[in-house]
Write a protein that holds these residues in place. Sequence first.
Motif, short mmCIF file in Angstrom:
data_model
loop_
_atom_site.label_atom_id
_atom_site.label_comp_id
_atom_site.label_asym_id
_atom_site.label_seq_id
_atom_site.Cartn_x
_atom_site.Cartn_y
_atom_site.Cartn_z
N TYR A 39 0.84 -1.20 0.00
CA TYR A 39 0.00 0.00 0.00
C TYR A 39 0.87 1.25 0.00
N ALA A 40 1.87 1.28 0.89
CA ALA A 40 2.78 2.43 0.97
C ALA A 40 4.14 1.97 1.47
N SER A 41 5.17 2.67 1.04
CA SER A 41 6.51 2.42 1.56
C SER A 41 7.12 3.74 2.01
N ALA A 42 7.92 3.67 3.06
CA ALA A 42 8.51 4.88 3.64
C ALA A 42 9.89 5.14 3.04
N VAL A 43 10.20 6.40 2.84
CA VAL A 43 11.52 6.80 2.35
C VAL A 43 12.40 7.15 3.55
N SER A 44 13.52 6.46 3.67
CA SER A 44 14.53 6.81 4.67
C SER A 44 15.43 7.86 4.03
N ILE A 45 15.15 9.12 4.30
CA ILE A 45 15.65 10.22 3.48
C ILE A 45 17.17 10.21 3.35
N GLY A 46 17.87 10.28 4.48
CA GLY A 46 19.33 10.36 4.43
C GLY A 46 19.95 9.13 3.81
N THR A 47 19.47 7.95 4.21
CA THR A 47 20.03 6.70 3.70
C THR A 47 19.85 6.60 2.19
N GLU A 48 18.65 6.90 1.71
CA GLU A 48 18.37 6.67 0.29
C GLU A 48 19.01 7.72 -0.61
N LEU A 49 19.09 8.97 -0.15
CA LEU A 49 19.79 9.97 -0.95
C LEU A 49 21.28 9.63 -1.05
N THR A 50 21.85 9.09 0.03
CA THR A 50 23.24 8.65 -0.01
C THR A 50 23.41 7.48 -0.98
N MET A 51 22.46 6.54 -0.96
CA MET A 51 22.54 5.38 -1.86
C MET A 51 22.44 5.81 -3.32
N LEU A 52 21.64 6.82 -3.60
CA LEU A 52 21.52 7.29 -4.98
C LEU A 52 22.88 7.76 -5.53
N ARG A 53 23.70 8.30 -4.65
CA ARG A 53 25.00 8.81 -5.08
C ARG A 53 26.09 7.74 -5.04
N ALA A 54 26.00 6.81 -4.09
CA ALA A 54 27.15 5.94 -3.82
C ALA A 54 26.94 4.48 -4.17
N SER A 55 25.70 4.02 -4.33
CA SER A 55 25.47 2.59 -4.54
C SER A 55 25.61 2.22 -6.01
N PRO A 56 25.95 0.96 -6.28
CA PRO A 56 26.05 0.51 -7.68
C PRO A 56 24.70 0.63 -8.39
N GLU A 57 24.75 0.84 -9.70
CA GLU A 57 23.52 0.91 -10.48
C GLU A 57 22.74 -0.40 -10.33
N GLY A 58 21.43 -0.27 -10.15
CA GLY A 58 20.58 -1.45 -9.98
C GLY A 58 20.28 -1.79 -8.54
N THR A 59 20.78 -0.99 -7.59
CA THR A 59 20.49 -1.23 -6.18
C THR A 59 19.03 -0.90 -5.87
N ALA A 60 18.36 -1.82 -5.17
CA ALA A 60 16.98 -1.57 -4.76
C ALA A 60 16.95 -0.65 -3.56
N LEU A 61 15.97 0.24 -3.52
CA LEU A 61 15.86 1.25 -2.46
C LEU A 61 14.70 0.93 -1.53
N GLY A 62 14.80 1.41 -0.28
CA GLY A 62 13.71 1.28 0.68
C GLY A 62 13.84 0.05 1.55
N TYR A 63 13.20 0.12 2.76
CA TYR A 63 13.24 -1.04 3.67
C TYR A 63 12.06 -1.09 4.64
N SER A 64 11.09 -0.20 4.52
CA SER A 64 9.98 -0.15 5.47
C SER A 64 8.69 0.12 4.71
N ALA A 65 7.67 -0.73 4.91
CA ALA A 65 6.46 -0.61 4.10
C ALA A 65 5.26 -1.20 4.84
N SER A 66 4.10 -1.03 4.22
CA SER A 66 2.86 -1.65 4.72
C SER A 66 2.04 -2.12 3.54
N GLY A 67 1.11 -3.02 3.81
CA GLY A 67 0.26 -3.51 2.74
C GLY A 67 -0.69 -4.57 3.22
#
Length: 336
Positions: A39-67
């Motif tokens: 239904y919804a997933s939460a954005v971990s702001i600092g972690t995910e913005l860092t991953m966008l810059r530093a993680s290899p291409e194809g890395t999945a984002l996010g870790y907290s959700a509901s449904g």
Amino acid sequence: MTASVIPTRQILRTVQGGVRWETQPLGELHPRHLRVRTYASAVSIGTELTMLRASPEGTALGYSASGVVEAVGTEVRGFAPGDRVAVYGAPYVHHASHLEVPITLSARVPGAVSLEAAAFGGIGAIAVHGVRQAKLSFGERALVVGLGPIGHLSALILEAAGIDTVCVEPEPRRRMRARAAGLRAVAALEEAGDGFDAALLTAHGPDSLLDATAQRVRLRGALVVVGDLPVNAARGTLFARELSVSVSRAGGPGRYDPQYEREAHDYPLAYVRWTEGRNLELAVRWMERRLNLSQFVTHTYPAADAARAYAELDRDRAAALGVLMRFGAPAPEGEP
């Protein structure tokens, strides 16, 4: 003969300069896992913005959700299709249309808790575990340094547990939201006072932050590092106060243990009272009556607008606190 349809999902991955949605087939459901329609997933702001810059291409984002549970594995007990659930923990939980999650990383959502709030359950579990590492008792005093999503939730949890809490946050908009939620928030460590029984560092900060915070903690108090922070402090400061320093790891015991997570074998409650799964369950349950989340959710984006969401957060991350990606309307409770 009609060909069988292979179920698929949409999952968000990094790509050079941004993000993309990728179609991925869903395999056979593990006997001790749930298949959840997000239904919804939460954005971990600092972690995910860092991953966008530093993680290899194809890395999945996010870790907290509901449904809503769509299917259960053959050995699953205690969950059924149609249950509303909060789920936590990569590599099982990401920003994705469907998730396959171990039962040890899943918690049923009480009827009075919205799925929007429950999507932050994993972030809440991290906050709960950090608070536990401080080993505080009713009536003691805590200092929370940093009022991002984990810091804000940590402060709410501390106050709900009877701990006198002061928060430090230089960003005025985050201080304003904290005060509206009933928290005491100041702009600098110098304004917070001293003599705290424990300090939780939930901020990304400079090398000097741990040492400066240590000077606000009483003799034989505790420092708990929850955020991505360099663990650097002068020995003289720690020695003079005989402080304990700990680094809180994610949502609690069980994290990164393949037997607990992938195979979903829980630890005996008598020996490990608070696992990451039980911390998740508590965080969601406290959302019903104890945690004031009225100031928490600041941004909600349709999942299809993920690229816009990250661009806006990157321009002004301090404007955001609780950020959601919405995938669709929930089913009524009890219906798949």
